[in-house]
Design a protein around this motif. Structure first.
Motif, PDB file in Angstrom:
ATOM      1  N   ALA A  16       0.866  -1.182   0.000  1.00  0.00           N
ATOM      2  CA  ALA A  16       0.000   0.000   0.000  1.00  0.00           C
ATOM      3  C   ALA A  16       0.898   1.225   0.000  1.00  0.00           C
ATOM      4  O   ALA A  16       2.065   1.151   0.370  1.00  0.00           O
ATOM      5  CB  ALA A  16      -0.921   0.010   1.224  1.00  0.00           C
ATOM      6  N   ALA A  17       0.368   2.336  -0.431  1.00  0.00           N
ATOM      7  CA  ALA A  17       1.166   3.554  -0.491  1.00  0.00           C
ATOM      8  C   ALA A  17       1.546   4.014   0.909  1.00  0.00           C
ATOM      9  O   ALA A  17       0.686   4.081   1.793  1.00  0.00           O
ATOM     10  CB  ALA A  17       0.384   4.654  -1.202  1.00  0.00           C
ATOM     11  N   PRO A  18       2.814   4.327   1.149  1.00  0.00           N
ATOM     12  CA  PRO A  18       3.237   4.810   2.456  1.00  0.00           C
ATOM     13  C   PRO A  18       2.566   6.126   2.813  1.00  0.00           C
ATOM     14  O   PRO A  18       2.216   6.931   1.942  1.00  0.00           O
ATOM     15  CB  PRO A  18       4.752   4.989   2.301  1.00  0.00           C
ATOM     16  CG  PRO A  18       5.126   4.134   1.127  1.00  0.00           C
ATOM     17  CD  PRO A  18       3.941   4.159   0.228  1.00  0.00           C
ATOM     18  N   ALA A  19       2.416   6.368   4.082  1.00  0.00           N
ATOM     19  CA  ALA A  19       1.709   7.566   4.545  1.00  0.00           C
ATOM     20  C   ALA A  19       2.371   8.838   4.041  1.00  0.00           C
ATOM     21  O   ALA A  19       1.706   9.747   3.541  1.00  0.00           O
ATOM     22  CB  ALA A  19       1.656   7.563   6.079  1.00  0.00           C
ATOM     23  N   ALA A  20       3.699   8.899   4.162  1.00  0.00           N
ATOM     24  CA  ALA A  20       4.402  10.124   3.765  1.00  0.00           C
ATOM     25  C   ALA A  20       4.455  10.298   2.252  1.00  0.00           C
ATOM     26  O   ALA A  20       4.630  11.409   1.748  1.00  0.00           O
ATOM     27  CB  ALA A  20       5.823  10.118   4.343  1.00  0.00           C
ATOM     28  N   ALA A  21       4.315   9.186   1.526  1.00  0.00           N
ATOM     29  CA  ALA A  21       4.429   9.262   0.070  1.00  0.00           C
ATOM     30  C   ALA A  21       3.135   9.708  -0.590  1.00  0.00           C
ATOM     31  O   ALA A  21       3.161  10.260  -1.700  1.00  0.00           O
ATOM     32  CB  ALA A  21       4.859   7.908  -0.484  1.00  0.00           C
ATOM     33  N   ILE A  22       1.999   9.457   0.054  1.00  0.00           N
ATOM     34  CA  ILE A  22       0.710   9.730  -0.602  1.00  0.00           C
ATOM     35  C   ILE A  22       0.549  11.204  -0.984  1.00  0.00           C
ATOM     36  O   ILE A  22       0.246  11.507  -2.152  1.00  0.00           O
ATOM     37  CB  ILE A  22      -0.459   9.248   0.284  1.00  0.00           C
ATOM     38  CG1 ILE A  22      -0.466   7.723   0.353  1.00  0.00           C
ATOM     39  CG2 ILE A  22      -1.793   9.746  -0.265  1.00  0.00           C
ATOM     40  CD1 ILE A  22      -1.523   7.140   1.264  1.00  0.00           C
ATOM     41  N   PRO A  23       0.727  12.185  -0.079  1.00  0.00           N
ATOM     42  CA  PRO A  23       0.564  13.577  -0.505  1.00  0.00           C
ATOM     43  C   PRO A  23       1.587  14.001  -1.550  1.00  0.00           C
ATOM     44  O   PRO A  23       1.271  14.785  -2.458  1.00  0.00           O
ATOM     45  CB  PRO A  23       0.728  14.373   0.800  1.00  0.00           C
ATOM     46  CG  PRO A  23       1.404  13.449   1.748  1.00  0.00           C
ATOM     47  CD  PRO A  23       0.977  12.076   1.366  1.00  0.00           C
ATOM     48  N   VAL A  24       2.813  13.461  -1.436  1.00  0.00           N
ATOM     49  CA  VAL A  24       3.834  13.790  -2.438  1.00  0.00           C
ATOM     50  C   VAL A  24       3.442  13.218  -3.792  1.00  0.00           C
ATOM     51  O   VAL A  24       3.616  13.853  -4.841  1.00  0.00           O
ATOM     52  CB  VAL A  24       5.213  13.258  -1.995  1.00  0.00           C
ATOM     53  CG1 VAL A  24       6.279  13.594  -3.046  1.00  0.00           C
ATOM     54  CG2 VAL A  24       5.595  13.840  -0.651  1.00  0.00           C
ATOM     55  N   VAL A  59      -0.736   4.087   7.994  1.00  0.00           N
ATOM     56  CA  VAL A  59      -1.536   5.167   7.428  1.00  0.00           C
ATOM     57  C   VAL A  59      -2.694   5.471   8.357  1.00  0.00           C
ATOM     58  O   VAL A  59      -3.412   4.561   8.779  1.00  0.00           O
ATOM     59  CB  VAL A  59      -2.056   4.768   6.030  1.00  0.00           C
ATOM     60  CG1 VAL A  59      -2.929   5.873   5.475  1.00  0.00           C
ATOM     61  CG2 VAL A  59      -0.890   4.478   5.102  1.00  0.00           C
ATOM     62  N   GLY A  60      -2.873   6.754   8.669  1.00  0.00           N
ATOM     63  CA  GLY A  60      -3.933   7.145   9.568  1.00  0.00           C
ATOM     64  C   GLY A  60      -4.764   8.270   8.994  1.00  0.00           C
ATOM     65  O   GLY A  60      -4.573   8.684   7.847  1.00  0.00           O
ATOM     66  N   PRO A  61      -5.701   8.778   9.774  1.00  0.00           N
ATOM     67  CA  PRO A  61      -6.566   9.867   9.299  1.00  0.00           C
ATOM     68  C   PRO A  61      -5.782  11.091   8.842  1.00  0.00           C
ATOM     69  O   PRO A  61      -6.214  11.809   7.941  1.00  0.00           O
ATOM     70  CB  PRO A  61      -7.431  10.179  10.523  1.00  0.00           C
ATOM     71  CG  PRO A  61      -7.428   8.909  11.318  1.00  0.00           C
ATOM     72  CD  PRO A  61      -6.085   8.302  11.119  1.00  0.00           C
ATOM     73  N   ILE A 111      -5.151  11.399   5.113  1.00  0.00           N
ATOM     74  CA  ILE A 111      -6.215  11.941   4.269  1.00  0.00           C
ATOM     75  C   ILE A 111      -6.195  13.464   4.302  1.00  0.00           C
ATOM     76  O   ILE A 111      -6.395  14.145   3.284  1.00  0.00           O
ATOM     77  CB  ILE A 111      -7.580  11.404   4.726  1.00  0.00           C
ATOM     78  CG1 ILE A 111      -7.624   9.880   4.552  1.00  0.00           C
ATOM     79  CG2 ILE A 111      -8.712  12.060   3.951  1.00  0.00           C
ATOM     80  CD1 ILE A 111      -8.924   9.240   4.975  1.00  0.00           C
ATOM     81  N   VAL A 112      -5.918  14.024   5.475  1.00  0.00           N
ATOM     82  CA  VAL A 112      -5.854  15.482   5.593  1.00  0.00           C
ATOM     83  C   VAL A 112      -4.714  16.045   4.753  1.00  0.00           C
ATOM     84  O   VAL A 112      -4.883  17.002   3.989  1.00  0.00           O
ATOM     85  CB  VAL A 112      -5.699  15.891   7.070  1.00  0.00           C
ATOM     86  CG1 VAL A 112      -5.513  17.401   7.181  1.00  0.00           C
ATOM     87  CG2 VAL A 112      -6.898  15.426   7.885  1.00  0.00           C
ATOM     88  N   THR A 113      -3.510  15.453   4.897  1.00  0.00           N
ATOM     89  CA  THR A 113      -2.375  15.944   4.112  1.00  0.00           C
ATOM     90  C   THR A 113      -2.599  15.739   2.620  1.00  0.00           C
ATOM     91  O   THR A 113      -2.162  16.546   1.793  1.00  0.00           O
ATOM     92  CB  THR A 113      -1.092  15.230   4.544  1.00  0.00           C
ATOM     93  OG1 THR A 113      -1.274  13.808   4.441  1.00  0.00           O
ATOM     94  CG2 THR A 113      -0.716  15.585   5.974  1.00  0.00           C
ATOM     95  N   SER A 114      -3.295  14.673   2.247  1.00  0.00           N
ATOM     96  CA  SER A 114      -3.610  14.451   0.828  1.00  0.00           C
ATOM     97  C   SER A 114      -4.560  15.521   0.315  1.00  0.00           C
ATOM     98  O   SER A 114      -4.405  16.019  -0.817  1.00  0.00           O
ATOM     99  CB  SER A 114      -4.232  13.064   0.648  1.00  0.00           C
ATOM    100  OG  SER A 114      -3.349  12.052   1.075  1.00  0.00           O
ATOM    101  N   ALA A 115      -5.537  15.861   1.144  1.00  0.00           N
ATOM    102  CA  ALA A 115      -6.465  16.925   0.758  1.00  0.00           C
ATOM    103  C   ALA A 115      -5.732  18.243   0.583  1.00  0.00           C
ATOM    104  O   ALA A 115      -6.018  19.024  -0.334  1.00  0.00           O
ATOM    105  CB  ALA A 115      -7.572  17.053   1.798  1.00  0.00           C
TER     106      ALA A 115
END
Length: 384
Positions: free
Chosen positions: A85-93, A161-163, A166-170
């Motif tokens: 799955a996509a890492p938490a820090a990688a998703i917004p990037v 990955v936590g809530p 989603i905020v940083t992705s937004a």
């Protein structure tokens, strides 16, 4: 409370899984869409390739393949490390990377005069976008792509990955959307700055664009006539140093930038105002010997033309500039049994090329060049 957090965590982990699989789709989709957009915007590239008997489709396929491989490198690296799955820090990037590529495609502007088209933003909403903005978007996308190699860490794997993901992705999506919305605003601001600077520029007569636009069409036509006559007078003074008669004529009034490398010429090269310069060219069907060319150099220098001769085996050419900003080019070339004198004026505001089209030349010289002019004569222009 704990149950709500658990549901939020489950949703975030599902989001990471979706992004992971979407990544593979985008790895292929973005290069293909990019190729389609750029080829449709820059049709002249295909035309040039066709004229050179090349196969543009091969180049396009190779470029797409390179982009696909590059886009898949970070994902492949994570997959080998055991990520599913996509890492938490990688998703917004990752979202920034995709977003800036899409933003670059939306703002990509091509010159219609070269067979291109305006950006999608301009086509859909009207406001123009400066061409450099798309390249800024692509550069930001490249920086985000580099960031994909460093964002995932062991701590990310442990934390999961936590809530907050989603905020940083937004936030990443909002940043890209703001960049796209700001593109026309930045262009408008830059255009206004350029306009305010150009409106104060003066031409070779010391007039601003407003000074000329305030003149009547008759007055502007008289200015063009005067500039044409003055350029002919300058040409006459140069031709008189070479021969008294036997000159064949060619001349015109051109719109746009006069390519004169001299600040005294005050050339105009703007997007907001029309300008023009006059070019007149005469040819003498007689070649000068070395001694005559040296004498001509001295005569031109004494007459105030600031320039140096360019002597080569197959040509002799002297380009000079006078105090008014007129440029003269006197040349004798291999394969030509004569010598040419071309005078280019400095630039003036206005649509001189339109005005000159409303006038006709009294020069009856046919294409075979049977009519010649003395050094003190030139074709007159008369109102139709």
């Amino acid at each position: 409370m704990g149950e709500r957090q658990e549901r939020s965590g489950d949703a975030a982990r599902m989001f990471a899984i979706v992004v992971w699989h979407l990544w593979l789709v985008m790895v292929w989709a973005l290069p293909i869409v990019t190729a389609i957009v750029l080829v449709s915007a820059e049709r002249w590239l295909i035309q040039v390739a066709a004229m050179l008997a090349m196969m543009p489709i091969v180049g396009i396929v190779v470029a797409v393949a390179v982009l696909v491989l590059a886009g898949n490198l970070p994902r492949r690296r994570l997959r080998r490390a055991g990520w599913t799955a996509a890492p938490a820090a990688a998703i917004p990037v990752l979202l920034l990377h995709w977003g800036f590529v899409i933003a670059g495609l939306l703002t990509y502007d091509s010159d219609p005069q070269r067979g291109g088209r305006p950006s999608f933003i301009e086509q859909m909403f009207g406001p123009s976008v400066a061409p450099w903005i798309a390249w800024v978007m692509f550069a930001l996308a490249f920086v985000a792509w580099l960031g994909l190699f460093v964002t995932p860490t062991d701590a990310d794997r442990m934390r999961g990955v936590g809530p907050r993901t989603i905020v940083t992705s937004a936030v990443a999506v909002v940043v890209v959307a703001a960049a796209v919305i700001a593109a026309p605003l930045i262009t408008a601001s830059a255009d206004a700055h350029v306009y305010n600077a150009e409106v104060q520029l003066v031409d070779a007569d010391g007039r601003t664009p407003a000074d000329v636009s305030d003149l009547s069409s008759t007055a502007q036509a008289e200015l063009v006539r005067a500039h044409f006559e003055r350029t002919q007078q300058v040409s006459s003074s140069v031709r008189g140093l070479i021969a008294a008669d036997g000159w064949l004529y060619r001349g015109n009034v051109d719109g746009g930038f006069a390519a004169v490398a001299n600040e005294r010429a005050r050339p105009c090269n703007t997007d907001n105002f029309d300008c023009y310069h006059v070019t007149v060219s005469f040819r003498l069907a007689h070649r000068l010997g070395d001694a005559e060319l040296l004498a001509l150099e001295e005569s031109l220098r004494a007459a105030g033309w600031d320039g140096r001769p360019d002597r080569q085996q197959d040509r002799w050419e002297l380009t000079g500039v006078d105090a008014e900003g007129f440029t003269v080019r006197v040349g004798q070339y291999a394969g030509d049994d004569g010598i040419r004198v071309t005078v280019t004026s400095p630039s003036w505001w206005g649509r001189g090329e339109d005005v000159i089209r409303s006038m006709n030349s009294s020069d009856p010289a046919p294409a075979d060049g049977t009519v010649t002019w003395s050094a003190t004569e030139w074709p007159a222009i008369d109102e139709k």
